[in-house]
Scaffold this active site. Structure first.
Site, PDB file in Angstrom:
ATOM      1  N   ASP A 167       0.875  -1.181   0.000  1.00 16.75           N
ATOM      2  CA  ASP A 167       0.000   0.000   0.000  1.00 16.75           C
ATOM      3  C   ASP A 167       0.908   1.225   0.000  1.00 16.75           C
ATOM      4  O   ASP A 167       0.859   2.060   0.905  1.00 16.75           O
ATOM      5  CB  ASP A 167      -0.915  -0.014   1.228  1.00 16.75           C
ATOM      6  N   ASN A 172       1.760   6.580   4.099  1.00 21.74           N
ATOM      7  CA  ASN A 172       2.378   5.406   4.724  1.00 21.74           C
ATOM      8  C   ASN A 172       3.902   5.449   4.755  1.00 21.74           C
ATOM      9  O   ASN A 172       4.558   4.426   4.979  1.00 21.74           O
ATOM     10  CB  ASN A 172       1.910   4.136   4.019  1.00 21.74           C
ATOM     11  N   ASP A 185       1.844   1.015   8.297  1.00 22.96           N
ATOM     12  CA  ASP A 185       0.668   0.373   7.692  1.00 22.96           C
ATOM     13  C   ASP A 185       1.079  -0.688   6.676  1.00 22.96           C
ATOM     14  O   ASP A 185       0.781  -0.589   5.486  1.00 22.96           O
ATOM     15  CB  ASP A 185      -0.252   1.419   7.055  1.00 22.96           C
TER      16      ASP A 185
END
Length: 243
Positions: A167, A172, A185
């Site tokens: 992701d 992040n 994350d």
């Protein structure tokens, strides 16, 4: 990242995590409907993530793995109870890629974002707890009844040979004035194909900067010699089919 002070009863969390929260002040820092995230301002700053049972185990294992390589925070504790998972991690000092000091210098941001992705993809894969990310993605598509034969037109065979974030978006990555501090994350990571992360890197720059003009800076910083145009097309199509 947003932080709103809230009242929170620490007695509701498992004892193994509760012990780290004495005298802390809590701030809601949630950015997803799937999990509640609290910034815990105590003796040492930390984050507590709460989500449905079984949903945070992968993030815990990937965070532990990447912390060993000094690119992720320490996952201090993880507990899975009857209804919920609890993940307690140290807070990385800095701001995410969407913070003002970063987003206000988009060229430098795109370059740093590509450079740090290359660092992630250069890590050794040995010991990674999830080794077949592409197979997982293809199985997910099959479970949705998607005909994947369309991917054959790109003449590309996906290779699970690098550590991917899963992701790779600007919220992040944590930096301090563009100095890398850590990835967060990591619940979609594993050993996968680099072009999956590259797609999301292009996507987030376009989404957060509201233009695609920084795409080439990002790709140059990553290194075009390690990319395959057909590979990027392959994963662009796969993601669009499954989104």
């Amino acid at each position: 990242m947003k932080r709103t002070e809230v009242s929170f009863d620490r007695e509701t969390v498992p004892l193994t995590i509760r012990q780290y929260m004495k005298g802390a002040t809590f701030y809601d820092s949630s950015c997803s409907e799937n999990a509640r995230t609290l910034f815990v301002s105590g003796a040492e700053p930390a984050f507590l993530k709460i989500s449905k049972r079984g949903s945070l185990e992968r993030e815990y294992k990937m965070t532990k793995f990447l912390h060993k390589h000094n690119v992720a925070p320490n996952a201090i504790a993880y507990e899975s109870e009857l209804k919920y998972d609890y993940l307690f991690t140290e807070a990385v000092r800095g701001e995410d890629g969407t913070a003002g000091p970063h987003i206000e210098n988009p060229s430098k941001l795109a370059s740093a974002f590509g450079e740090y992705l290359k660092i992630l993809h250069s890590l050794p894969t040995e010991g990674c707890p999830y080794s077949n990310r592409t197979t997982e993605l293809l199985n997910e598509a099959n479970s949705k009844g998607i005909d994947l034969s369309i991917l054959k037109e790109y003449g590309y065979s996906a290779i699970d040979n690098v550590i991917i974030h899963g992701d790779y978006c600007l919220p992040n990555i944590i930096m301090d004035n563009f100095s890398f501090k850590g990835f967060i994350d990591l619940g979609y990571g594993g050993v996968g194909d680099r072009h999956y992360d590259i797609y999301w890197g292009i996507w987030t720059l376009n989404y957060n900067l509201k233009t695609d003009k920084y795409r080439e800076i990002f790709l140059d910083a990553y290194g075009r010699s390690d990319m395959d145009h057909n590979g990027l097309n392959y994963f662009t199509k796969l993601i669009k089919l499954t989104d």
